[in-house]
Design a protein around this motif. Structure first.
Motif, short mmCIF file in Angstrom:
data_model
loop_
_atom_site.label_atom_id
_atom_site.label_comp_id
_atom_site.label_asym_id
_atom_site.label_seq_id
_atom_site.Cartn_x
_atom_site.Cartn_y
_atom_site.Cartn_z
N ASP A 55 -83.22 76.10 70.95
CA ASP A 55 -84.24 77.01 70.41
C ASP A 55 -83.62 78.40 70.23
O ASP A 55 -83.09 78.97 71.17
N PRO A 56 -83.69 78.94 68.99
CA PRO A 56 -83.03 80.24 68.75
C PRO A 56 -83.54 81.36 69.65
O PRO A 56 -82.76 82.25 70.03
N ILE A 57 -84.81 81.33 70.00
CA ILE A 57 -85.34 82.39 70.88
C ILE A 57 -84.64 82.33 72.23
O ILE A 57 -84.22 83.33 72.80
N GLU A 58 -84.48 81.09 72.69
CA GLU A 58 -83.81 80.88 73.97
C GLU A 58 -82.33 81.32 73.89
O GLU A 58 -81.79 81.92 74.83
N LEU A 59 -81.71 81.07 72.74
CA LEU A 59 -80.30 81.47 72.56
C LEU A 59 -80.15 83.00 72.64
O LEU A 59 -79.25 83.50 73.30
N LEU A 60 -81.05 83.70 71.96
CA LEU A 60 -80.96 85.15 71.98
C LEU A 60 -81.21 85.68 73.39
O LEU A 60 -80.56 86.63 73.84
N ASP A 61 -82.14 85.04 74.08
CA ASP A 61 -82.41 85.39 75.46
C ASP A 61 -81.15 85.27 76.31
O ASP A 61 -80.84 86.13 77.13
N GLU A 62 -80.45 84.17 76.08
CA GLU A 62 -79.22 83.92 76.85
C GLU A 62 -78.15 84.97 76.53
O GLU A 62 -77.48 85.49 77.43
N ILE A 63 -78.01 85.30 75.25
CA ILE A 63 -77.02 86.32 74.88
C ILE A 63 -77.38 87.64 75.57
O ILE A 63 -76.52 88.31 76.13
N SER A 108 -88.64 90.80 69.53
CA SER A 108 -87.21 91.15 69.51
C SER A 108 -87.02 92.62 69.18
O SER A 108 -87.93 93.30 68.74
N HIS A 109 -85.81 93.08 69.39
CA HIS A 109 -85.49 94.47 69.10
C HIS A 109 -85.32 94.67 67.61
O HIS A 109 -84.82 93.80 66.92
N GLU A 110 -85.71 95.84 67.15
CA GLU A 110 -85.45 96.18 65.77
C GLU A 110 -84.01 96.68 65.69
O GLU A 110 -83.53 97.34 66.61
N PHE A 111 -83.33 96.37 64.58
CA PHE A 111 -81.94 96.78 64.48
C PHE A 111 -81.83 98.31 64.45
O PHE A 111 -82.53 98.99 63.72
N ASP A 112 -80.94 98.82 65.28
CA ASP A 112 -80.73 100.26 65.37
C ASP A 112 -79.23 100.51 65.24
O ASP A 112 -78.44 100.12 66.11
N LEU A 113 -78.84 101.13 64.13
CA LEU A 113 -77.42 101.29 63.81
C LEU A 113 -76.67 102.01 64.93
O LEU A 113 -75.56 101.62 65.30
N ASP A 114 -77.30 103.05 65.48
CA ASP A 114 -76.60 103.81 66.53
C ASP A 114 -76.37 102.97 67.78
O ASP A 114 -75.32 103.06 68.41
N ALA A 115 -77.39 102.17 68.12
CA ALA A 115 -77.24 101.32 69.31
C ALA A 115 -76.15 100.28 69.08
O ALA A 115 -75.37 99.95 69.99
N TYR A 116 -76.07 99.77 67.85
CA TYR A 116 -74.99 98.82 67.51
C TYR A 116 -73.63 99.51 67.62
O TYR A 116 -72.70 98.99 68.24
N LEU A 117 -73.52 100.71 67.04
CA LEU A 117 -72.23 101.41 67.04
C LEU A 117 -71.80 101.79 68.46
O LEU A 117 -70.62 101.92 68.74
N ALA A 118 -72.80 101.94 69.35
CA ALA A 118 -72.48 102.28 70.74
C ALA A 118 -72.18 101.03 71.57
O ALA A 118 -71.90 101.12 72.76
N GLY A 119 -72.28 99.86 70.94
CA GLY A 119 -71.98 98.61 71.65
C GLY A 119 -73.13 98.12 72.52
O GLY A 119 -72.96 97.20 73.31
N ARG A 120 -74.31 98.69 72.34
CA ARG A 120 -75.45 98.27 73.17
C ARG A 120 -76.29 97.19 72.52
O ARG A 120 -77.06 96.51 73.18
N MET A 121 -76.19 97.08 71.21
CA MET A 121 -77.04 96.13 70.49
C MET A 121 -76.19 95.34 69.49
O MET A 121 -75.26 95.89 68.91
N THR A 122 -76.54 94.07 69.32
CA THR A 122 -75.82 93.27 68.32
C THR A 122 -76.79 92.71 67.28
O THR A 122 -77.80 92.09 67.64
N PRO A 123 -76.51 92.92 65.99
CA PRO A 123 -77.31 92.26 64.98
C PRO A 123 -76.94 90.78 64.95
O PRO A 123 -75.77 90.43 65.09
N VAL A 124 -77.96 89.91 64.80
CA VAL A 124 -77.69 88.48 64.90
C VAL A 124 -77.97 87.78 63.56
O VAL A 124 -79.00 88.02 62.93
N PHE A 125 -77.03 86.92 63.17
CA PHE A 125 -77.10 86.15 61.93
C PHE A 125 -76.99 84.67 62.26
O PHE A 125 -76.39 84.32 63.28
#
Ligand code: G4P
Length: 528
Positions: A150-158, A237-254
């Motif tokens: 289940d993708p929701i479960e996968l994101l939870d695990e990540i 889920s979290h909304e994509f935030d470019l600054d959080a991604y650039l700081a290594g705190r958030m990952t956009p998922v495809f």
């Protein structure tokens, strides 16, 4: 080169590596990226295993037999307005130290996760290395053409295992036999999966609007459930935030299937938009900006005999500022020597090409005749030393012995060079004349024995040795340090770079020593 032109070129660079557990699909996705970068015409032509473009060197006949990729090369390709540099990493975990160092040379990473398996052990390790520099991470969840979790479960695990926030940009429409495509949560667009297009650039079939008739026709009875699921995902889920991604705190998922070449283009489109261009780099002296006019670069990898027609070594440099042009004069900072570089190379899909021009973010290769080491810095004159290119404590140790004792000199020379290349680490105990080699993976020992024989004509054998790990030791208090050195004499050694190391026989011994000598620093990594 003018400053604004340099700034423009640097802004276009996207230098990254792929991190994943073996079999998650790194090789397959690399191939599709090369397809989109027009470096290859048809997928299936650069497979990492079997019919192998990587295995261009003869000592790597070994790798071919084993079906693993020991090499690590660099692939540059244009995509949209960007110039993408993809740094390949060894697939086999025995060469993970090479992978760790490749990660010091990138500006971001792409994590590939198998949708049926989720977060696996090697990905966890590699993420830890990325975290040392807060490297921004893209995530591609692969193999949606198979039954998945289940993708929701996968994101939870990540999120929980890797401690990074997930921001799904796309969401999968089903999986396995029922896989229909992916849905962009931001543009309300469905990208429709077409089977059988894995070997070429697939048609780009899109449907606008989840509630459209076309979408309903595609999803059939599943349409309402899917709309509900999307509501849930948007809410939870979290909304994509470019600054959080650039700081290594958030990952956009495809999501997608690398084998079916689906979802990769969608990921790549956002990758060139969001992934960082080269960023400032720390040196011992100051921060170096990528758009500074003066050239600077550091060596993150040395590779031997990539091509049997050129039996030499190539030092891979990551450019951190300025630009390279053929014939330029550079300073080899560690040696304080000037060198003229007329024959640097780049690596276009594994082929060597003369590097005529390269800028910050690009990788170039210098021919190395034994004077270049991992961590070395080259500049146009300023004396700098880039930091953050560590040696990692080996996990396995062997005593190395010659079959012919008259060849000690060749053995020492060979081991010295191989350790400078980072192929293996060497330790010379204080109490005897043993030579101890340390590695992260068992295959490193085999490669070293093979190369000693092939390149230095020495036959050697390994013997087991009672060493648990290695710690680089130092102490601010010289008196205490002398005391420690006396007490620890039996287990102290010098490494290939002349640094003092403590080689504990057991884990318990190491903990005891750390407890007994609180003023002594026992480090599991060392820098140049
Ligand atoms: P790696 O470099 O991360 O080790 O993985 P690699 O790309 O070699 O992929 C590992 C296996 O997974 C390969 O199969 C590959 O074809 C398969 N694979 C990769 N992506 C997908 C995908 O999206 N869907 C499916 N179903 N399979 C995928 P193999 O049988 O080990 O090798 P091969 O015989 O196909 O070459």
């Amino acid at each position: 080169m003018s400053n604004s032109l340099l700034a423009q070129e640097v802004a276009s660079r996207r230098t990254f590596a792929i991190i994943s557990h073996p079999d998650a699909g790194k090789t397959t996705i690399t191939e599709k990226l090369l397809l989109f970068g027009r470096l290859i015409q048809k997928a299936g032509s650069v497979k990492g295993k079997g019919n192998d473009k990587h295995a261009t060197s003869d000592w790597m006949a070994m790798e071919q037999q084993r079906g693993i990729s020991v090499t690590s090369s660099v692939m540059q390709f244009p995509y949209r307005d960007a110039i993408v540099n993809l740094l390949d990493t060894p697939g086999h975990e025995d060469f993970s130290e090479d992978t760790y160092r490749v990660l010091t040379a990138v500006d971001s990473a792409l994590m590939v996760v198998d949708a049926a398996k989720g977060v696996e052990e090697r990905t966890i390790k590699l993420m830890d290395v990325c975290r040392l520099r807060d490297t921004p991470i893209f995530t591609f969840v692969n193999k949606l053409d198979r039954d998945t979790r289940d993708p929701i479960e996968l994101l939870d695990e990540i999120e929980t295992v890797l401690n990074i926030e997930c921001a799904p940009v796309y969401w999968p429409l089903g999986n396995g036999k029922g896989f229909k495509g992916v849905y962009n949560l931001y543009t309300d667009t469905l990208h429709v999966y077409q089977q059988g297009q894995g070997n070429r650039i697939p048609d780009d079939v899109k449907i606008q609007g989840l509630r459209s008739d076309e979408a309903r026709a595609l999803l059939g009875a599943y349409a309402d459930d899917f709309a509900d699921e999307i509501e849930l995902v948007r809410g939870a889920s979290h909304e994509f935030d470019l600054d959080a991604y650039l700081a290594g705190r958030m990952t956009p998922v495809f999501f997608g299937t690398a084998l079916g070449n689906f979802g990769v283009r969608e990921m790549l489109d956002d990758f060139v938009r969001w992934a960082p261009a080269p960023r400032p780099r720390a040196t011992e002296n100051r921060l170096v900006e990528p758009v500074e006019a003066q050239f600077s670069a550091f060596v993150f990898k040395i590779q031997a005999n990539m091509d049997p027609n050129h039996r030499d070594r190539i030092a891979f440099l990551r450019i951190c500022s300025g630009s390279y042009s053929k014939g330029m004069k550079l300073q080899h900072c560690r040696l304080g020597k000037d060198v003229r570089i007329s024959d640097a190379v780049t690596f276009m899909a594994g082929e060597r090409e003369q590097a005529l021009h390269a800028v910050s973010g690009d990788i170039i290769g210098f021919h190395n005749h034994g004077t270049i080491q991992i961590g070395d810095t080259f500049t146009e004159g300023e004396t700098l030393q880039f930091t953050g290119i560590p040696h990692f404590a080996p996990e396995l140790f062997r005593r190395i012995r010659l079959k012919d004792p008259l060849k000690t000199k060749q053995l020492q020379k060979g081991l010295k060079q191989l350790s400078e290349e980072g192929s293996v680490q060497v330790f010379m105990p204080q109490r005897n004349n043993d030579l101890i080699v340390g590695a992260v993976g068992v295959l490193q020992f085999e490669v070293v024995a093979y190369r000693l024989k092939d390149e230095y004509k020495v036959d050697c054998i390994y013997e087991p040795v009672n060493i648990y790990s290695a710690r680089w030791v130092s102490c601010d208090d010289p008196k205490k340090f002398e005391e420690f050195k006396k007490k620890a004499y039996e287990n102290l050694a010098e490494d290939g770079g002349g640094y003092l190391t403590y080689l504990p026989p057991t884990r318990v011994n190491l903990s005891l020593m750390e407890e007994r000598w609180p003023d002594v620093k026992f480090r599991a990594t060392r820098e140049h």
